[in-house]
Design a protein around this motif. Structure first.
Motif, mmCIF file in Angstrom:
data_model
loop_
_atom_site.group_PDB
_atom_site.id
_atom_site.type_symbol
_atom_site.label_atom_id
_atom_site.label_comp_id
_atom_site.label_asym_id
_atom_site.label_seq_id
_atom_site.Cartn_x
_atom_site.Cartn_y
_atom_site.Cartn_z
ATOM 1 N N SER A 337 26.029 12.027 9.420
ATOM 2 C CA SER A 337 25.713 13.211 10.228
ATOM 3 C C SER A 337 26.812 14.267 10.164
ATOM 4 O O SER A 337 26.567 15.443 10.361
ATOM 5 C CB SER A 337 25.505 12.801 11.688
ATOM 6 N N ARG A 338 28.033 13.829 9.903
ATOM 7 C CA ARG A 338 29.236 14.669 9.972
ATOM 8 C C ARG A 338 29.417 15.257 11.375
ATOM 9 O O ARG A 338 29.955 16.343 11.549
ATOM 10 C CB ARG A 338 29.240 15.769 8.912
ATOM 11 N N TYR A 339 28.980 14.512 12.390
ATOM 12 C CA TYR A 339 29.317 14.838 13.777
ATOM 13 C C TYR A 339 30.647 14.151 14.083
ATOM 14 O O TYR A 339 30.858 13.007 13.696
ATOM 15 C CB TYR A 339 28.240 14.326 14.731
ATOM 16 N N LEU A 340 31.520 14.844 14.785
ATOM 17 C CA LEU A 340 32.801 14.262 15.159
ATOM 18 C C LEU A 340 32.615 13.312 16.335
ATOM 19 O O LEU A 340 32.099 13.714 17.386
ATOM 20 C CB LEU A 340 33.797 15.354 15.546
ATOM 21 N N PRO A 341 33.029 12.055 16.213
ATOM 22 C CA PRO A 341 32.837 11.099 17.311
ATOM 23 C C PRO A 341 33.916 11.250 18.380
ATOM 24 O O PRO A 341 35.101 11.374 18.080
ATOM 25 C CB PRO A 341 32.953 9.746 16.616
ATOM 26 N N ILE A 342 33.502 11.247 19.641
ATOM 27 C CA ILE A 342 34.407 11.133 20.778
ATOM 28 C C ILE A 342 33.947 9.923 21.577
ATOM 29 O O ILE A 342 32.758 9.778 21.864
ATOM 30 C CB ILE A 342 34.405 12.388 21.669
ATOM 31 N N TRP A 343 34.882 9.067 21.940
ATOM 32 C CA TRP A 343 34.510 7.814 22.589
ATOM 33 C C TRP A 343 35.022 7.755 24.018
ATOM 34 O O TRP A 343 36.178 8.092 24.283
ATOM 35 C CB TRP A 343 35.066 6.628 21.792
ATOM 36 N N ALA A 344 34.137 7.314 24.936
ATOM 37 C CA ALA A 344 34.484 7.130 26.346
ATOM 38 C C ALA A 344 34.520 5.645 26.660
ATOM 39 O O ALA A 344 33.643 4.885 26.244
ATOM 40 C CB ALA A 344 33.468 7.823 27.242
ATOM 41 N N VAL A 345 35.523 5.238 27.456
ATOM 42 C CA VAL A 345 35.688 3.829 27.800
ATOM 43 C C VAL A 345 34.463 3.275 28.516
ATOM 44 O O VAL A 345 33.984 2.181 28.191
ATOM 45 C CB VAL A 345 36.949 3.644 28.677
ATOM 46 N N PHE A 346 33.895 4.030 29.477
ATOM 47 C CA PHE A 346 32.849 3.482 30.331
ATOM 48 C C PHE A 346 32.059 4.633 30.960
ATOM 49 O O PHE A 346 32.531 5.778 30.942
ATOM 50 C CB PHE A 346 33.502 2.597 31.409
ATOM 51 N N PRO A 347 30.872 4.383 31.539
ATOM 52 C CA PRO A 347 30.082 5.486 32.092
ATOM 53 C C PRO A 347 30.595 6.116 33.387
ATOM 54 O O PRO A 347 30.181 7.251 33.674
ATOM 55 C CB PRO A 347 28.702 4.831 32.348
ATOM 56 N N PRO A 348 31.433 5.486 34.219
ATOM 57 C CA PRO A 348 31.788 6.080 35.512
ATOM 58 C C PRO A 348 32.751 7.263 35.453
ATOM 59 O O PRO A 348 33.042 7.825 34.395
ATOM 60 C CB PRO A 348 32.377 4.907 36.289
ATOM 61 N N SER A 349 33.300 7.595 36.619
ATOM 62 C CA SER A 349 33.996 8.862 36.829
ATOM 63 C C SER A 349 35.295 9.007 36.050
ATOM 64 O O SER A 349 35.633 10.100 35.595
ATOM 65 C CB SER A 349 34.286 9.039 38.318
ATOM 66 N N GLY A 350 36.066 7.920 35.898
ATOM 67 C CA GLY A 350 37.337 8.033 35.206
ATOM 68 C C GLY A 350 37.169 8.501 33.777
ATOM 69 O O GLY A 350 37.884 9.409 33.312
#
Length: 474
Positions: A337-350
């Motif tokens: 896709s050539r989309y840049l990946p950004i990763w989040a630890v978990f779904p909540p607020s932090g």
């Protein structure tokens, strides 16, 4: 260069999907081989405590390396990544076309043999500890090469801790199968890259190699887990939970044990593994590079910068940004896709707060990026679900975060979920996982697989430093 090994795709079976560490490890395998991830028919194995207590960490490493060889054959690599896992580190390894060797294995054995449906009180921290120790003590006795962390999170893991243990076994030095793989599959003058994630969490020191961690990421502090808070009491009332206050292990009648700040259970690695890996590299005259941080959220943009460098170096600019939450990732769809990946630890607020900052940072640094977005997430931990957390936020908040940067709602592609809410129950949560990976793969297949120039050491250092990580060399 990313190489497609066969004109006929052979799907890769995802094993041990309950383990984030092994899931990300296999996501890298799929990413660097352009494979589709599928699940075995029975992808939720019932783990008996007796069988888990017989765990052999050298055999676990050999199992993983055998899987590597099935997927990768006799290929050799410029880089092999070792250490702490995460989705951001998985994407980083994929951008490098490098296998990833994780620092730990997770096991989640059932409390009671033959009594699967009879759970324990999820607020009984002492009972959880004693039942876990009956398994862990034997493993530590029989495995010199590991530390054990008993992980107890009565908020984020509540549906799990009443019936299962969460036990992580962390390598203190490289297992023999890892050493063999490195020596046979690292190219001449190649580099071992160690991901040294050292954000700490207070842990109870049960022995010199057994530790107990109360709580974990995302928006609840260690002090709140131990002592309670008004926010947690309010959440407990909403969930019809009678427990009030915290879950301090020493206050439960266990111990007393000293508490010490140690690398976090799920996202950190034991410090001694870094030193042992460097010693192995020195002994075998291998190049060694260490990427380190005291914040386990920051690797969430390590893959972002690595792929940005890779795309731009190849004169193939990125097409957008793909947000991945926890173990829901786009794996092999990212190079396509050539989309840049950004990763989040978990779904909540932090994690939401971190991603808000990351998005602003990336779009400010690269204003030419197309304002196109993709989103994939696990279907758990959202405020609208019957069971949610004290730090939960609505699914719509994540969508709105991306849409504030998009030109229209058509510029956001969401994997699997329709509408602005996720209301899945426990069974539907589990059954959705194969669909998440299948649909991510399908989305990626609309794009051709381009040929990319490889990243060099200077590119890797650039990406790590842009992500605010430290780089330590020989």
């Amino acid at each position: 260069m990313i190489i497609r090994y066969s004109e006929v795709f052979i799907p890769m079976k995802l094993e041990h999907f309950y383990s984030s560490s092994l899931t990300f490890t296999q996501h890298v395998l799929a990413g660097i081989s352009d494979s589709k991830i599928e699940f075995p028919l029975n992808f939720i194995p019932i783990q008996r405590a007796k069988r888990v207590s017989e765990l052999d960490m050298e055999k676990e490493a050999q199992w993983l390396i055998t899987k590597f060889k099935k997927v990768l054959g006799k290929r050799k690599f410029n880089y092999i990544v070792i250490g702490a896992p995460s989705g951001g580190i998985a994407q980083f390894a994929t951008a490098l076309d490098a296998p990833f060797l994780p620092c730990h294995f997770l096991r989640v054995p059932l409390y009671r043999r033959y009594k699967i449906l009879l759970g324990h009180d999820p607020d009984d921290v002492a009972g959880y500890y004693h039942a876990s120790m009956r398994i862990v003590a034997k493993i530590i006795e029989n495995n010199e090469n590991c530390n054990a962390i008993i992980h107890y999170d009565p908020i984020h893991d509540r549906p799990l801790v009443g019936t299962c243990h969460t036990l992580r076994f962390k390598y203190r030095f490289l297992p023999e199968a890892y050493k063999e793989f490195i020596l046979n599959h690292l190219k001449e003058n190649g580099t071992i890259i160690f991901t040294h994630i050292q954000q700490t969490w207070p842990q109870y020191i049960v022995s010199d190699r057994i530790f107990f961690q109360l709580g974990g990421a995302d928006g609840v502090t260690p002090e709140e887990f131990a002592n309670g808070s008004d926010q947690i009491d309010k959440w407990a009332a909403e969930m019809n939970i009678s427990h009030r206050g915290g879950w301090d292990l020493n206050s439960s009648g266990v111990g007393p044990y000293e508490t010490r700040h140690r690398p976090e259970s799920e996202w950190g690695n034991p410090p001694e593994l870094k030193d042992a890996t460097k010693a192995f590299c020195d002994e075998n005259k291998l190049n060694f590079l260490c990427i380190t941080t005291n914040d386990y959220n920051l690797p969430g943009i390590l893959g972002t910068y690595a792929f940005y460098r890779k795309f731009m170096k190849s004169n193939l600019p990125p097409r957008g940004i793909a947000l991945e939450i926890y173990t829901a990732t786009f794996y092999s769809a990212i190079p396509r896709s050539r989309y840049l990946p950004i990763w989040a630890v978990f779904p909540p607020s932090g994690s939401y707060n971190y991603i808000s900052r990351f998005l602003k940072q990336i779009l400010s640094e690269f204003p030419e990026l197309p304002r196109k977005f993709a989103l994939t997430t696990i279907p758990a931990g959202f405020a609208e679900q019957k069971y949610h957390f004290s730090d939960s936020i609505p699914f719509k908040a994540w969508k709105d975060l991306l849409l504030q940067y998009a030109e229209s709602s058509d510029d956001l592609m969401v994997i699997h979920y329709k509408g602005d809410q996720i209301k899945f129950g426990n069974i539907k949560i589990v059954l959705s996982y194969p669909k998440l990976y299948s649909e991510a793969w399908k989305w990626g297949q609309q794009f051709p697989l381009d040929q990319f120039l490889p990243l060099n050491i200077d590119d890797i250092k650039w990406a790590a430093r842009r992500a605010n990580l430290q780089v330590l060399e020989n």
